[in-house]
Design a protein around this motif. Structure first.
Motif, PDB file in Angstrom:
ATOM      1  N   ASN A  22      48.468 127.180  50.962  1.00 22.21           N
ATOM      2  CA  ASN A  22      49.487 127.712  51.297  1.00 22.21           C
ATOM      3  C   ASN A  22      49.852 127.738  52.799  1.00 22.21           C
ATOM      4  O   ASN A  22      50.939 127.727  53.159  1.00 22.21           O
ATOM      5  N   SER A  33      59.310 117.702  54.002  1.00 26.27           N
ATOM      6  CA  SER A  33      58.881 119.034  54.018  1.00 26.27           C
ATOM      7  C   SER A  33      59.504 120.241  54.835  1.00 26.27           C
ATOM      8  O   SER A  33      59.327 121.232  54.100  1.00 26.27           O
ATOM      9  N   GLU A  69      61.954 122.096  52.374  1.00 22.40           N
ATOM     10  CA  GLU A  69      61.424 122.802  51.310  1.00 22.40           C
ATOM     11  C   GLU A  69      61.767 124.113  50.929  1.00 22.40           C
ATOM     12  O   GLU A  69      62.044 124.703  49.907  1.00 22.40           O
ATOM     13  N   THR A 113      51.283 124.571  53.512  1.00 24.16           N
ATOM     14  CA  THR A 113      52.421 124.337  53.101  1.00 24.16           C
ATOM     15  C   THR A 113      53.630 125.048  54.379  1.00 24.16           C
ATOM     16  O   THR A 113      54.645 124.486  54.543  1.00 24.16           O
ATOM     17  N   GLU A 114      53.355 126.296  54.736  1.00 29.19           N
ATOM     18  CA  GLU A 114      53.772 126.897  55.514  1.00 29.19           C
ATOM     19  C   GLU A 114      54.083 126.083  57.142  1.00 29.19           C
ATOM     20  O   GLU A 114      55.029 126.105  57.517  1.00 29.19           O
ATOM     21  N   SER A 151      56.290 123.203  56.938  1.00 30.57           N
ATOM     22  CA  SER A 151      57.897 123.762  57.081  1.00 30.57           C
ATOM     23  C   SER A 151      58.198 123.878  58.574  1.00 30.57           C
ATOM     24  O   SER A 151      59.645 123.902  58.646  1.00 30.57           O
TER      25      SER A 151
END
Length: 187
Positions: free
Chosen positions: A22, A38, A41, A25-26, A29
């Motif tokens: 997670n 990305s 996203e 992913t953050e 961004s």
């Protein structure tokens, strides 16, 4: 009964890995001055009556280091995609070319870079908190087993296992944060 206690360290590791995924992913961004698909996203488009990710209404490409393009499949959604990008807070001004939306990525100034490193730090802290919550769950399981008659040696062994796993994951979060901050500050 206490001899049967087996802490599911694989489950704890899986949950900590989830917190780490997670965090990645953050981090992806966060804009670093380089174009990346990305970074779009988190942007959602009001398409066909529901909020839809951009990558489900068009093809996202990165033709150049400072350019992202979105080839929108449905001509009727071009305006909505453009509006979603403008309102997303990414600080990007979309340019239309038929059904293709071009997103030139501007250079980041020093002040914006510092703000982004702070945001990255906040993301990392959320990751650390998630990992510590998993650690607490593991420790609670050990305390419960201790109350049910587990020996003190076994308790210390399992607590050390959980702490070692936690320390390893926190170190990974810190390294990821360091790398991301260096990437953001790179001119």
């Amino acid at each position: 009964m206490s001899d049967d206690f087996e802490l599911d360290t694989d489950d704890l590791k899986r949950r900590m890995d989830g917190a780490m995924a997670n965090l990645r992913t953050e981090f992806a961004s966060l804009r670093t001055g380089r174009a990346s698909g990305s970074m779009l996203e988190p942007v959602m488009v009001d398409a066909y009556g529901s909020m839809t990710p951009i990558n489900q209404v068009g093809t996202v490409n990165v033709p150049e280091p400072r350019m992202v393009t979105i080839n929108v499949w449905d001509k009727g959604l071009v305006g909505k995609v453009e509006k979603a990008i403008r309102e997303s807070g990414l600080g990007i001004n979309p340019q239309l070319n038929g059904t293709i939306i071009m997103l030139p990525i501007p250079e980041l100034n020093e002040e914006r870079r510092r703000e982004l490193t702070k945001v990255a730090g906040q993301y990392a802290e959320h990751g650390r908190v998630a990992i510590r919550n998993v650690r607490r769950d593991g420790m609670d399981q050990i305390k419960k087993a201790k109350a049910d008659g587990m020996s003190e040696d076994d308790q210390k062994f399992w607590e050390a296992e959980v702490q070692e796993l936690t320390d390893k994951m926190i170190k990974a979060v810190d390294e990821a944060l360091e790398n991301k901050q260096a990437e953001i500050m790179q001119v």
